[in-house]
Each structure stands twice: as C-alpha cells, then as structure tokens.
Enzyme design. Structure first.
Site, short mmCIF file in Angstrom:
data_model
loop_
_atom_site.label_atom_id
_atom_site.label_comp_id
_atom_site.label_asym_id
_atom_site.label_seq_id
_atom_site.Cartn_x
_atom_site.Cartn_y
_atom_site.Cartn_z
N LYS A 179 0.56 4.48 7.07
CA LYS A 179 -0.13 5.31 6.09
C LYS A 179 0.30 6.78 6.26
CE LYS A 179 -2.92 2.15 4.25
NZ LYS A 179 -2.19 0.99 4.78
N SER A 220 0.81 -1.22 0.00
CA SER A 220 0.00 0.00 0.00
C SER A 220 0.84 1.27 0.00
CB SER A 220 -0.96 0.01 1.20
OG SER A 220 -0.25 0.11 2.42
#
Length: 204
Positions: free
Chosen positions: A158, A121
C-alpha cells in the site's frame, strides 16, 4: 579447506543461520553479543581465521561485510517470498518459494526480494494481480512511498501515510478504503519499499 575449531564452527553456523533467517549476515557486534565475546574485535579475529581457511569472504567497509563462498550459496538470485508465517522474518528460508535470476541492481535502490502481487488494490499505478513486486528491504518509510507492510501479521502492499500516531495504508483503487493503523493499540512493521514491477513474471 583446513578443519575448524569448535568456536569457528559455532560462528560459521551462526552466520549461515542468520542469512537463512533474515537474508543478511550478522554484524561483528551481533556475533560478539550472541556468543559472549567481550568485544566486536574478538569476533573479527575469528572471522579472519574463517576467511583464511576459505569458509567465508570478508568485504571491507561494511558492518555486514561477510559472504559465503559461491559454492556455499545453494541458491542465487532474488528470492520470491510466498506465504509469510505469523511472527516470522519475511526473508526466513521457509518462506522462499524459488529464486529468480534477476539483477538486484536493475532497481534503485537495489531489490532484496520479490513478492507476488495478490489482488487489484494497487492497479491504478500498474501493480497488477500476479505481478512480481521488487522490494528493497527497509524498516522506515516516508509519506507517499509504496511499501510492503505487515499489519497484525498480514502482509500488504500500500501507499504509506503517517499522521502522528496513526498510519494510513492507501490502496490505488477507488474500490478499497484505506487501512487505518493506530500504533497505540496495533502493530505495524515496514518490511520494505516497492522499487519495481516485473509484469506477471513473463520473461523470467
């Protein structure tokens, strides 16, 4: 080493347990609070006695300036954190898979632990599957920083963005949608700031 009084042994156990559970020694105020002292100064006197007997080292100028002597530190280096149990501190000893002999100060700010990257990701900024992510432990983040966050007990890496009471955790891969966290009904904990990557652990 000279023998400890029961109270000194209790404080030494508290210090060791705090380091094992959180990765940090307790402050004088925390010691005083947990053991029922009237002030942090009372804790300081016991710490001085422990240092004089050789059980701890005191580093002046910092509230957590307590260190176990080198022979007490069974493991050294940066801990690699594995699977994190729900509700447990990320640096709890049972989460440590192993220690790597990496200088924390090669990262700015200095790294406190390593986390193995799972998934792709964050691949667009060079954080790849299997990499070791160096993390500086902190509890707050600014917009745009890459963080290690715990959302409802899932740990993720993230890019952080906050808009009012809503936090967005953005992937660096167009295949992934942002994770939206509404703080009014969900829990989010910042575990640290990403400060560097060790590529697949090749040189360790």
């Amino acid at each position: 080493m000279r023998p400890l009084t029961p109270r000194q042994a209790e404080i030494l156990d508290l210090i060791k347990n705090n380091i094992a559970e959180t990765g940090m020694p307790p402050t004088r105020a925390e010691i005083a609070n947990r053991l029922g002292f009237k002030s942090a100064n009372a804790a300081e006197e016991h710490l001085k006695a422990l240092a004089k007997k050789g059980f701890i080292e005191i580093m002046p100028g910092t509230s957590r300036g307590i260190r176990l002597p080198q022979e007490e530190q069974v493991e050294t280096g940066l801990p690699l954190i594995g699977q994190v149990a729900a509700g447990e501190p990320i640096l709890a000893q049972e989460h440590v898979e192993q220690y790597y002999q990496v200088d924390p100060n090669m990262f700015k700010p200095a790294a406190d632990f390593l986390l193995r990257v799972r998934g792709d990701s964050m691949k667009n900024i060079g954080i790849l599957e299997g990499d070791l992510l160096a993390v500086h432990k902190m509890q707050q983040a600014r917009n745009g920083q890459v963080v290690v966050a715990r959302v409802d007990d899932d740990v993720t890496v993230k890019r952080f963005e906050q808009k009012g009471n809503v936090i967005y955790l953005h992937a660096e891969n167009e295949d992934y949608n942002p994770i939206k966290v509404d703080l009014s009904c969900q829990s989010l904990t910042i575990e640290g700031l990403a400060v560097g990557v060790i590529r697949n652990g090749d040189w360790l």
